[in-house]
Design a protein around this motif. Sequence first.
Motif, PDB file in Angstrom:
ATOM      1  N   ILE A   1      -6.099   1.902  -7.608  1.00  0.00           N
ATOM      2  CA  ILE A   1      -5.727   3.433  -7.199  1.00  0.00           C
ATOM      3  C   ILE A   1      -6.633   4.274  -6.691  1.00  0.00           C
ATOM      4  O   ILE A   1      -7.892   4.006  -7.345  1.00  0.00           O
ATOM      5  CB  ILE A   1      -4.870   4.328  -8.024  1.00  0.00           C
ATOM      6  CG1 ILE A   1      -3.621   3.566  -8.498  1.00  0.00           C
ATOM      7  CG2 ILE A   1      -4.665   5.512  -7.513  1.00  0.00           C
ATOM      8  CD1 ILE A   1      -2.827   4.031  -9.659  1.00  0.00           C
ATOM      9  N   HIS A   2      -6.801   4.860  -5.352  1.00  0.00           N
ATOM     10  CA  HIS A   2      -8.049   5.366  -5.060  1.00  0.00           C
ATOM     11  C   HIS A   2      -7.688   6.769  -4.700  1.00  0.00           C
ATOM     12  O   HIS A   2      -6.641   7.006  -4.469  1.00  0.00           O
ATOM     13  CB  HIS A   2      -8.673   4.577  -3.701  1.00  0.00           C
ATOM     14  CG  HIS A   2      -8.785   3.039  -3.798  1.00  0.00           C
ATOM     15  ND1 HIS A   2     -10.134   2.566  -4.182  1.00  0.00           N
ATOM     16  CD2 HIS A   2      -7.994   2.164  -3.715  1.00  0.00           C
ATOM     17  CE1 HIS A   2      -9.794   1.496  -4.278  1.00  0.00           C
ATOM     18  NE2 HIS A   2      -8.588   1.102  -4.151  1.00  0.00           N
ATOM     19  N   LEU A   3      -8.462   7.758  -4.633  1.00  0.00           N
ATOM     20  CA  LEU A   3      -8.442   9.293  -4.435  1.00  0.00           C
ATOM     21  C   LEU A   3      -9.433   9.706  -3.337  1.00  0.00           C
ATOM     22  O   LEU A   3     -10.621   9.424  -3.399  1.00  0.00           O
ATOM     23  CB  LEU A   3      -8.711   9.753  -5.827  1.00  0.00           C
ATOM     24  CG  LEU A   3      -8.634  11.457  -5.753  1.00  0.00           C
ATOM     25  CD1 LEU A   3      -7.169  11.940  -5.222  1.00  0.00           C
ATOM     26  CD2 LEU A   3      -9.216  12.131  -7.205  1.00  0.00           C
ATOM     27  N   LEU A   4      -8.472  10.388  -2.408  1.00  0.00           N
ATOM     28  CA  LEU A   4      -9.374  10.980  -1.276  1.00  0.00           C
ATOM     29  C   LEU A   4      -8.782  12.357  -1.289  1.00  0.00           C
ATOM     30  O   LEU A   4      -7.437  12.445  -0.834  1.00  0.00           O
ATOM     31  CB  LEU A   4      -9.339  10.231  -0.039  1.00  0.00           C
ATOM     32  CG  LEU A   4      -9.952  10.919   1.083  1.00  0.00           C
ATOM     33  CD1 LEU A   4     -11.456  10.862   0.939  1.00  0.00           C
ATOM     34  CD2 LEU A   4      -9.763  10.009   2.414  1.00  0.00           C
TER      35      LEU A   4
ATOM     36  N   ALA B   1       0.922  -1.280   0.119  1.00  0.00           N
ATOM     37  CA  ALA B   1      -0.242  -0.079  -0.039  1.00  0.00           C
ATOM     38  C   ALA B   1       0.927   1.266  -0.169  1.00  0.00           C
ATOM     39  O   ALA B   1       1.784   1.242   0.512  1.00  0.00           O
ATOM     40  CB  ALA B   1      -1.093   0.041   1.187  1.00  0.00           C
ATOM     41  N   GLN B   2       0.470   2.240  -0.941  1.00  0.00           N
ATOM     42  CA  GLN B   2       1.264   3.363  -1.064  1.00  0.00           C
ATOM     43  C   GLN B   2       0.424   4.508  -1.201  1.00  0.00           C
ATOM     44  O   GLN B   2      -0.657   4.298  -1.529  1.00  0.00           O
ATOM     45  CB  GLN B   2       2.250   3.243  -2.161  1.00  0.00           C
ATOM     46  CG  GLN B   2       3.508   2.130  -2.272  1.00  0.00           C
ATOM     47  CD  GLN B   2       3.841   1.969  -3.570  1.00  0.00           C
ATOM     48  OE1 GLN B   2       3.269   2.100  -4.541  1.00  0.00           O
ATOM     49  NE2 GLN B   2       5.031   1.690  -3.467  1.00  0.00           N
ATOM     50  N   VAL B   3       1.043   5.695  -0.756  1.00  0.00           N
ATOM     51  CA  VAL B   3       0.413   7.096  -0.997  1.00  0.00           C
ATOM     52  C   VAL B   3       1.245   8.129  -1.729  1.00  0.00           C
ATOM     53  O   VAL B   3       2.521   8.126  -1.555  1.00  0.00           O
ATOM     54  CB  VAL B   3      -0.289   7.585   0.325  1.00  0.00           C
ATOM     55  CG1 VAL B   3       1.028   7.816   1.404  1.00  0.00           C
ATOM     56  CG2 VAL B   3      -1.183   8.723   0.151  1.00  0.00           C
ATOM     57  N   VAL B   4       0.594   8.754  -2.607  1.00  0.00           N
ATOM     58  CA  VAL B   4       1.450  10.034  -3.107  1.00  0.00           C
ATOM     59  C   VAL B   4       0.199  11.309  -3.149  1.00  0.00           C
ATOM     60  O   VAL B   4      -1.038  11.013  -3.093  1.00  0.00           O
ATOM     61  CB  VAL B   4       1.730   9.901  -4.342  1.00  0.00           C
ATOM     62  CG1 VAL B   4       0.632   9.682  -5.429  1.00  0.00           C
ATOM     63  CG2 VAL B   4       2.772  10.755  -5.000  1.00  0.00           C
ATOM     64  N   ARG B   5       0.665  12.266  -3.417  1.00  0.00           N
ATOM     65  CA  ARG B   5      -0.184  13.541  -3.166  1.00  0.00           C
ATOM     66  C   ARG B   5      -0.663  13.632  -4.885  1.00  0.00           C
ATOM     67  O   ARG B   5       0.178  13.794  -5.633  1.00  0.00           O
ATOM     68  CB  ARG B   5       0.391  14.697  -2.634  1.00  0.00           C
ATOM     69  CG  ARG B   5      -0.412  16.097  -2.651  1.00  0.00           C
ATOM     70  CD  ARG B   5       0.002  17.124  -1.951  1.00  0.00           C
ATOM     71  NE  ARG B   5       0.887  17.012  -0.871  1.00  0.00           N
ATOM     72  CZ  ARG B   5       0.123  16.683   0.319  1.00  0.00           C
ATOM     73  NH1 ARG B   5      -1.163  16.631   0.465  1.00  0.00           N
ATOM     74  NH2 ARG B   5       0.901  16.373   1.637  1.00  0.00           N
ATOM     75  N   ILE B   6      -1.674  14.057  -5.100  1.00  0.00           N
ATOM     76  CA  ILE B   6      -2.211  14.521  -6.406  1.00  0.00           C
ATOM     77  C   ILE B   6      -2.182  15.931  -6.477  1.00  0.00           C
ATOM     78  O   ILE B   6      -2.778  16.732  -5.582  1.00  0.00           O
ATOM     79  CB  ILE B   6      -3.645  13.908  -6.787  1.00  0.00           C
ATOM     80  CG1 ILE B   6      -3.745  13.967  -8.244  1.00  0.00           C
ATOM     81  CG2 ILE B   6      -4.730  14.295  -6.292  1.00  0.00           C
ATOM     82  CD1 ILE B   6      -5.012  13.199  -8.904  1.00  0.00           C
ATOM     83  N   ARG B   7      -1.621  16.475  -7.636  1.00  0.00           N
ATOM     84  CA  ARG B   7      -2.050  18.019  -7.875  1.00  0.00           C
ATOM     85  C   ARG B   7      -3.379  18.180  -8.131  1.00  0.00           C
ATOM     86  O   ARG B   7      -3.858  17.644  -9.139  1.00  0.00           O
ATOM     87  CB  ARG B   7      -0.953  18.497  -8.731  1.00  0.00           C
ATOM     88  CG  ARG B   7       0.692  18.240  -8.618  1.00  0.00           C
ATOM     89  CD  ARG B   7       1.356  18.697  -9.773  1.00  0.00           C
ATOM     90  NE  ARG B   7       2.723  18.346  -9.465  1.00  0.00           N
ATOM     91  CZ  ARG B   7       3.630  18.796  -8.848  1.00  0.00           C
ATOM     92  NH1 ARG B   7       3.502  20.144  -8.171  1.00  0.00           N
ATOM     93  NH2 ARG B   7       4.855  18.489  -8.619  1.00  0.00           N
TER      94      ARG B   7
END
Length: 107
Positions: A43-46, A5-11
């Motif tokens: 991939i999921h977005l919050l 599981a990983q996380v990155v910021r979306i612009r």
Amino acid sequence: MMRVAQVVRIRPEKADEYRRLHRAVPEAVLDRLRRCHIANYSIHLLGDRLFGYFEYHGEDLAADLALMAGDPATQEWWRLTSPCQEPVEEAAPGEWWASMEQVFLMK
């Protein structure tokens, strides 16, 4: 099998472009993921964070990730998607998608 599981910021200004790109992931990119023993990738977005999850079924994740990084189709895909992202504050130096700690797993 290893769960990752990983996380990155979306612009925020790139969120719609990121969604559009992922509606048509090139088959060559998907094939490379499969050949690198990656399955059930999502991939999921919050808010402004993307959460990625995949299951690794190989023997050497680092080696498979290196193969992926050397793949021309994947490099082109990253050229399109990377401008949509930026590392989160918790990322280690040089880390793009920050790895997350698993704290619970229901079996």
